[in-house]
Design an enzyme around this catalytic site. Sequence first.
Site, PDB file in Angstrom:
ATOM      1  N   ARG A 135     -26.720 -42.767  18.899  1.00  0.00           N
ATOM      2  CA  ARG A 135     -28.206 -42.718  18.250  1.00  0.00           C
ATOM      3  C   ARG A 135     -28.658 -44.108  18.163  1.00  0.00           C
ATOM      4  O   ARG A 135     -29.577 -44.406  17.596  1.00  0.00           O
ATOM      5  CB  ARG A 135     -28.006 -41.952  17.203  1.00  0.00           C
ATOM      6  CG  ARG A 135     -29.141 -40.829  16.932  1.00  0.00           C
ATOM      7  CD  ARG A 135     -28.928 -40.311  15.553  1.00  0.00           C
ATOM      8  NE  ARG A 135     -29.677 -39.302  15.522  1.00  0.00           N
ATOM      9  CZ  ARG A 135     -29.875 -37.987  15.597  1.00  0.00           C
ATOM     10  NH1 ARG A 135     -28.655 -37.474  15.941  1.00  0.00           N
ATOM     11  NH2 ARG A 135     -30.751 -37.462  14.986  1.00  0.00           N
TER      12      ARG A 135
ATOM     13  N   ARG B 278     -33.743 -26.100   7.466  1.00  0.00           N
ATOM     14  CA  ARG B 278     -33.008 -27.136   7.079  1.00  0.00           C
ATOM     15  C   ARG B 278     -33.667 -27.885   6.122  1.00  0.00           C
ATOM     16  O   ARG B 278     -34.809 -28.201   6.419  1.00  0.00           O
ATOM     17  CB  ARG B 278     -32.514 -27.890   8.588  1.00  0.00           C
ATOM     18  CG  ARG B 278     -31.185 -27.591   8.680  1.00  0.00           C
ATOM     19  CD  ARG B 278     -30.926 -28.333  10.159  1.00  0.00           C
ATOM     20  NE  ARG B 278     -31.444 -29.710  10.368  1.00  0.00           N
ATOM     21  CZ  ARG B 278     -31.040 -30.290  11.551  1.00  0.00           C
ATOM     22  NH1 ARG B 278     -30.760 -29.824  12.633  1.00  0.00           N
ATOM     23  NH2 ARG B 278     -31.456 -31.682  11.629  1.00  0.00           N
TER      24      ARG B 278
ATOM     25  N   ARG C  61     -37.281 -39.308   9.908  1.00  0.00           N
ATOM     26  CA  ARG C  61     -36.377 -38.993  10.950  1.00  0.00           C
ATOM     27  C   ARG C  61     -37.354 -39.343  12.477  1.00  0.00           C
ATOM     28  O   ARG C  61     -36.452 -40.084  13.374  1.00  0.00           O
ATOM     29  CB  ARG C  61     -36.172 -37.338  11.289  1.00  0.00           C
ATOM     30  CG  ARG C  61     -35.136 -37.075   9.977  1.00  0.00           C
ATOM     31  CD  ARG C  61     -35.051 -35.449  10.060  1.00  0.00           C
ATOM     32  NE  ARG C  61     -34.612 -35.094  11.242  1.00  0.00           N
ATOM     33  CZ  ARG C  61     -34.583 -33.440  11.491  1.00  0.00           C
ATOM     34  NH1 ARG C  61     -35.186 -32.975  10.655  1.00  0.00           N
ATOM     35  NH2 ARG C  61     -34.300 -33.071  12.488  1.00  0.00           N
TER      36      ARG C  61
HETATM   37  P1  AP5 Z   1     -29.336 -33.746  14.037  1.00  0.00           P
HETATM   38  O1  AP5 Z   1     -28.692 -32.617  13.428  1.00  0.00           O
HETATM   39  O2  AP5 Z   1     -28.771 -34.405  15.247  1.00  0.00           O
HETATM   40  O3  AP5 Z   1     -30.911 -33.528  14.154  1.00  0.00           O
HETATM   41  P2  AP5 Z   1     -32.053 -34.326  15.237  1.00  0.00           P
HETATM   42  O4  AP5 Z   1     -31.515 -35.216  16.263  1.00  0.00           O
HETATM   43  O5  AP5 Z   1     -33.175 -34.733  14.415  1.00  0.00           O
HETATM   44  O6  AP5 Z   1     -32.283 -33.015  16.085  1.00  0.00           O
HETATM   45  P3  AP5 Z   1     -32.413 -31.645  15.618  1.00  0.00           P
HETATM   46  O7  AP5 Z   1     -31.551 -30.819  15.241  1.00  0.00           O
HETATM   47  O8  AP5 Z   1     -33.684 -31.576  14.657  1.00  0.00           O
HETATM   48  O9  AP5 Z   1     -33.368 -30.832  16.824  1.00  0.00           O
HETATM   49  P4  AP5 Z   1     -32.708 -30.799  18.363  1.00  0.00           P
HETATM   50  O10 AP5 Z   1     -33.285 -31.764  19.282  1.00  0.00           O
HETATM   51  O11 AP5 Z   1     -31.330 -30.267  18.428  1.00  0.00           O
HETATM   52  O12 AP5 Z   1     -33.661 -29.162  18.604  1.00  0.00           O
HETATM   53  P5  AP5 Z   1     -33.267 -27.948  18.505  1.00  0.00           P
HETATM   54  O13 AP5 Z   1     -32.438 -27.501  19.779  1.00  0.00           O
HETATM   55  O14 AP5 Z   1     -32.971 -27.449  17.194  1.00  0.00           O
HETATM   56  O15 AP5 Z   1     -29.316 -34.828  12.938  1.00  0.00           O
HETATM   57  C1  AP5 Z   1     -29.427 -34.707  11.520  1.00  0.00           C
HETATM   58  C2  AP5 Z   1     -29.303 -35.878  10.850  1.00  0.00           C
HETATM   59  O16 AP5 Z   1     -27.878 -36.393  10.923  1.00  0.00           O
HETATM   60  C3  AP5 Z   1     -30.171 -37.318  11.032  1.00  0.00           C
HETATM   61  O17 AP5 Z   1     -31.420 -37.276  10.671  1.00  0.00           O
HETATM   62  C4  AP5 Z   1     -29.132 -38.382  10.618  1.00  0.00           C
HETATM   63  O18 AP5 Z   1     -29.358 -38.465   9.156  1.00  0.00           O
HETATM   64  C5  AP5 Z   1     -27.608 -37.932  10.697  1.00  0.00           C
HETATM   65  N1  AP5 Z   1     -27.010 -37.951  12.297  1.00  0.00           N
HETATM   66  C6  AP5 Z   1     -26.704 -37.216  13.104  1.00  0.00           C
HETATM   67  N2  AP5 Z   1     -25.968 -37.827  14.045  1.00  0.00           N
HETATM   68  C7  AP5 Z   1     -26.122 -38.886  13.955  1.00  0.00           C
HETATM   69  C8  AP5 Z   1     -25.701 -40.294  14.652  1.00  0.00           C
HETATM   70  N3  AP5 Z   1     -25.244 -40.110  15.839  1.00  0.00           N
HETATM   71  N4  AP5 Z   1     -25.874 -41.357  14.000  1.00  0.00           N
HETATM   72  C9  AP5 Z   1     -26.408 -41.551  12.845  1.00  0.00           C
HETATM   73  N5  AP5 Z   1     -26.696 -40.557  11.893  1.00  0.00           N
HETATM   74  C10 AP5 Z   1     -26.532 -39.404  12.683  1.00  0.00           C
HETATM   75  O19 AP5 Z   1     -34.967 -27.084  18.636  1.00  0.00           O
HETATM   76  C11 AP5 Z   1     -35.817 -27.233  17.846  1.00  0.00           C
HETATM   77  C12 AP5 Z   1     -36.563 -25.758  17.428  1.00  0.00           C
HETATM   78  O20 AP5 Z   1     -37.355 -25.774  18.805  1.00  0.00           O
HETATM   79  C13 AP5 Z   1     -35.680 -24.627  17.454  1.00  0.00           C
HETATM   80  O21 AP5 Z   1     -36.318 -23.951  16.535  1.00  0.00           O
HETATM   81  C14 AP5 Z   1     -35.460 -24.075  18.855  1.00  0.00           C
HETATM   82  O22 AP5 Z   1     -35.304 -22.710  18.815  1.00  0.00           O
HETATM   83  C15 AP5 Z   1     -36.832 -24.717  19.489  1.00  0.00           C
HETATM   84  N6  AP5 Z   1     -36.793 -24.814  20.729  1.00  0.00           N
HETATM   85  C16 AP5 Z   1     -36.003 -25.669  21.465  1.00  0.00           C
HETATM   86  N7  AP5 Z   1     -36.472 -25.577  22.857  1.00  0.00           N
HETATM   87  C17 AP5 Z   1     -37.461 -25.271  23.081  1.00  0.00           C
HETATM   88  C18 AP5 Z   1     -38.443 -24.895  24.029  1.00  0.00           C
HETATM   89  N8  AP5 Z   1     -38.155 -25.383  25.231  1.00  0.00           N
HETATM   90  N9  AP5 Z   1     -39.441 -24.160  23.834  1.00  0.00           N
HETATM   91  C19 AP5 Z   1     -39.839 -23.604  22.857  1.00  0.00           C
HETATM   92  N10 AP5 Z   1     -39.074 -23.776  21.643  1.00  0.00           N
HETATM   93  C20 AP5 Z   1     -37.902 -24.424  21.688  1.00  0.00           C
END
Ligand code: AP5
Length: 226
Positions: free
Chosen positions: A92, A164, A175
């Site tokens: 990241r 969440r 974020r």
């Molecule tokens: P993390 O858990 O990694 O969160 P994020 O990157 O913000 O990503 P999300 O989990 O929110 O989203 P996603 O892209 O996985 O989407 P999803 O598939 O769930 O990180 C959380 C925190 O941890 C960070 O803020 C930081 O503090 C820390 N952190 C983590 N890694 C770190 C690192 N490497 N370095 C430093 N800090 C770190 O989909 C979202 C929604 O949309 C779901 O409801 C899903 O069903 C829906 N959806 C998905 N695809 C589609 C589609 N094609 N069409 C319609 N709906 C869809």
Amino acid sequence: MALDRPLVFFGPPAAGKGTQAKRIAELYSVPHLSTGDMLRDAIARGTEVGRAVKPILESGALVPDDIVMAMVEERLSRPDCSEGCVFDGFPRTVPQAQALDAILCRIGKQKPLVLELRVPRDTLIRRIAGRRTCSLGGEVYNVYDAPPRVDEICDRDGGKLVQRPDDRPDVFEQRLRAYERQTLPLEAFYRREGVLETVDGSVPMEDVTRALVSIVMRVQGRDGHL
Ligand code: AP5
């Protein structure tokens, strides 16, 4: 079919990284390594790392690179990663990407294939508002696009679905800002390395998966052994 290098899912919060990374990991029978899940697990278990990172996740900022790298290095050293793995939400920052390259070089693996999901901001906001997560097993749903069969109950294990804490609109804004400032520079980094592939993440989930699989297969054809 095994992977001889890691896949990295890259994109803004709520782009669908977790959704797609799990599908692709299952397809290739390799572990799905989400640093977000690892950090949330450490918080739930109340470990020293968990206590240190809890306020950081609650604020929407990024966890320091040294904490993330220690966690990733330990996880990568386990035998189940020998046939490849799929990273979700890691690297990241550019220093994390450089540290990953150094580890892969040391263990004789190739640089990762980086799969970027592009999704417009208004779609991200709708997805985050609709996301629900199982409080038991972590299964992810969306009240608009991927609802459970019974309202607020996980299809898989009957757990209660919750939002969440960092999906609150104010934390989500933070974020997004952290992504733009600290993570987006990785796009240029990986483009320079010649390992970045971009996919439209705004289309239905199955179409995104199909596009990703075809990229992995194309790269596999090109290199003969991905
Ligand atoms: P993390 O858990 O990694 O969160 P994020 O990157 O913000 O990503 P999300 O989990 O929110 O989203 P996603 O892209 O996985 O989407 P999803 O598939 O769930 O990180 C959380 C925190 O941890 C960070 O803020 C930081 O503090 C820390 N952190 C983590 N890694 C770190 C690192 N490497 N370095 C430093 N800090 C770190 O989909 C979202 C929604 O949309 C779901 O409801 C899903 O069903 C829906 N959806 C998905 N695809 C589609 C589609 N094609 N069409 C319609 N709906 C869809």
